[in-house]
Design a protein around this motif. Sequence first.
Motif, PDB file in Angstrom:
ATOM      1  N   LEU A   5       0.836  -1.202   0.000  1.00 14.74           N
ATOM      2  CA  LEU A   5       0.000   0.000   0.000  1.00 14.74           C
ATOM      3  C   LEU A   5       0.869   1.250   0.000  1.00 14.74           C
ATOM      4  O   LEU A   5       1.936   1.281   0.610  1.00 14.74           O
ATOM      5  N   THR A   6       0.378   2.288  -0.665  1.00 10.90           N
ATOM      6  CA  THR A   6       1.055   3.582  -0.578  1.00 10.90           C
ATOM      7  C   THR A   6       0.830   4.140   0.823  1.00 10.90           C
ATOM      8  O   THR A   6      -0.029   3.670   1.578  1.00 10.90           O
ATOM      9  N   ARG A   7       1.575   5.155   1.171  1.00 11.61           N
ATOM     10  CA  ARG A   7       1.421   5.779   2.505  1.00 11.61           C
ATOM     11  C   ARG A   7      -0.013   6.283   2.687  1.00 11.61           C
ATOM     12  O   ARG A   7      -0.625   6.068   3.727  1.00 11.61           O
ATOM     13  N   ALA A   8      -0.566   6.926   1.675  1.00 12.41           N
ATOM     14  CA  ALA A   8      -1.936   7.451   1.761  1.00 12.41           C
ATOM     15  C   ALA A   8      -2.940   6.321   1.917  1.00 12.41           C
ATOM     16  O   ALA A   8      -3.900   6.440   2.697  1.00 12.41           O
ATOM     17  N   ARG A  13      -6.571   3.118   5.274  1.00 11.69           N
ATOM     18  CA  ARG A  13      -6.922   1.799   5.801  1.00 11.69           C
ATOM     19  C   ARG A  13      -6.928   1.816   7.325  1.00 11.69           C
ATOM     20  O   ARG A  13      -7.854   1.317   7.960  1.00 11.69           O
ATOM     21  N   ASN A  14      -5.893   2.430   7.927  1.00 13.53           N
ATOM     22  CA  ASN A  14      -5.835   2.516   9.389  1.00 13.53           C
ATOM     23  C   ASN A  14      -7.010   3.316   9.940  1.00 13.53           C
ATOM     24  O   ASN A  14      -7.600   2.946  10.954  1.00 13.53           O
ATOM     25  N   ARG A  15      -7.351   4.399   9.252  1.00 11.43           N
ATOM     26  CA  ARG A  15      -8.489   5.222   9.686  1.00 11.43           C
ATOM     27  C   ARG A  15      -9.778   4.390   9.688  1.00 11.43           C
ATOM     28  O   ARG A  15     -10.550   4.450  10.636  1.00 11.43           O
ATOM     29  N   GLU A  16     -10.008   3.631   8.629  1.00 12.60           N
ATOM     30  CA  GLU A  16     -11.208   2.796   8.551  1.00 12.60           C
ATOM     31  C   GLU A  16     -11.215   1.720   9.632  1.00 12.60           C
ATOM     32  O   GLU A  16     -12.260   1.433  10.220  1.00 12.60           O
ATOM     33  N   LEU A  17     -10.051   1.121   9.901  1.00 14.96           N
ATOM     34  CA  LEU A  17      -9.967   0.107  10.960  1.00 14.96           C
ATOM     35  C   LEU A  17     -10.271   0.719  12.326  1.00 14.96           C
ATOM     36  O   LEU A  17     -10.968   0.113  13.148  1.00 14.96           O
ATOM     37  N   VAL A  18      -9.758   1.930  12.569  1.00 19.93           N
ATOM     38  CA  VAL A  18     -10.035   2.618  13.835  1.00 19.93           C
ATOM     39  C   VAL A  18     -11.516   2.963  13.936  1.00 19.93           C
ATOM     40  O   VAL A  18     -12.142   2.748  14.984  1.00 19.93           O
ATOM     41  N   LEU A  19     -12.107   3.470  12.854  1.00 18.10           N
ATOM     42  CA  LEU A  19     -13.534   3.808  12.870  1.00 18.10           C
ATOM     43  C   LEU A  19     -14.396   2.570  13.123  1.00 18.10           C
ATOM     44  O   LEU A  19     -15.336   2.620  13.927  1.00 18.10           O
TER      45      LEU A  19
END
Length: 197
Positions: A5-8, A13-19
């Motif tokens: 995955l690119t940094r963005a 992906r991390n944001r969605e996992l946290v949400l």
Amino acid sequence: MAVRLTRAEQVERNRELVLDAARRVFLDQGYVGARLEAIAEEAGFSKGVVYSQFAGKADLFLALLERRIAERAELNARVAAEHAGIEGLRALLVANTRREAEDGWARLLIEFRVAAARAPEVNARYAALHTRTLERFSEAIAAILARGGLVPVHPAPVLAGLVMTLASGRVLEIAAGTTPVDVEVVVDLLSRLVEPA
């Protein structure tokens, strides 16, 4: 071969996992009871990762609320496209009541609203999102009524606000273990607030 995955993409992906983790923790523990540590653990991250995405618990909840508003607006628009008149209004209310009963979000939102009322900046952010919710809900109501040749006696946003107020009251009555007002009674009351176009 694994795709890197690119940094963005990784950040998103991390944001969605946290949400997703936050939604589960909030629904399980309530807004007040939920801790960022528990959300981070549920997501499989450190608390630092959560803070890299969100300013705090209220910011995280408001991001979830934004997502929820978009989902509800889409579902309400589908109901509005398929139904008309008083029967359409009934279909809209039944669909929303069913959603409220299924996942516990409505009760969680009431808890958040009370907490937010004590924090002016958070409350202002919530109020802006709530205004968007009312606008979209009133659009769905107006479309349903118009397709049935009806208009509300009061402006559609007033009717939408009344429906939402009654819905919040229903949630609190259910939480207290008392008998809430039946959806059919609400439909009957609202049918008295419309007239031919």
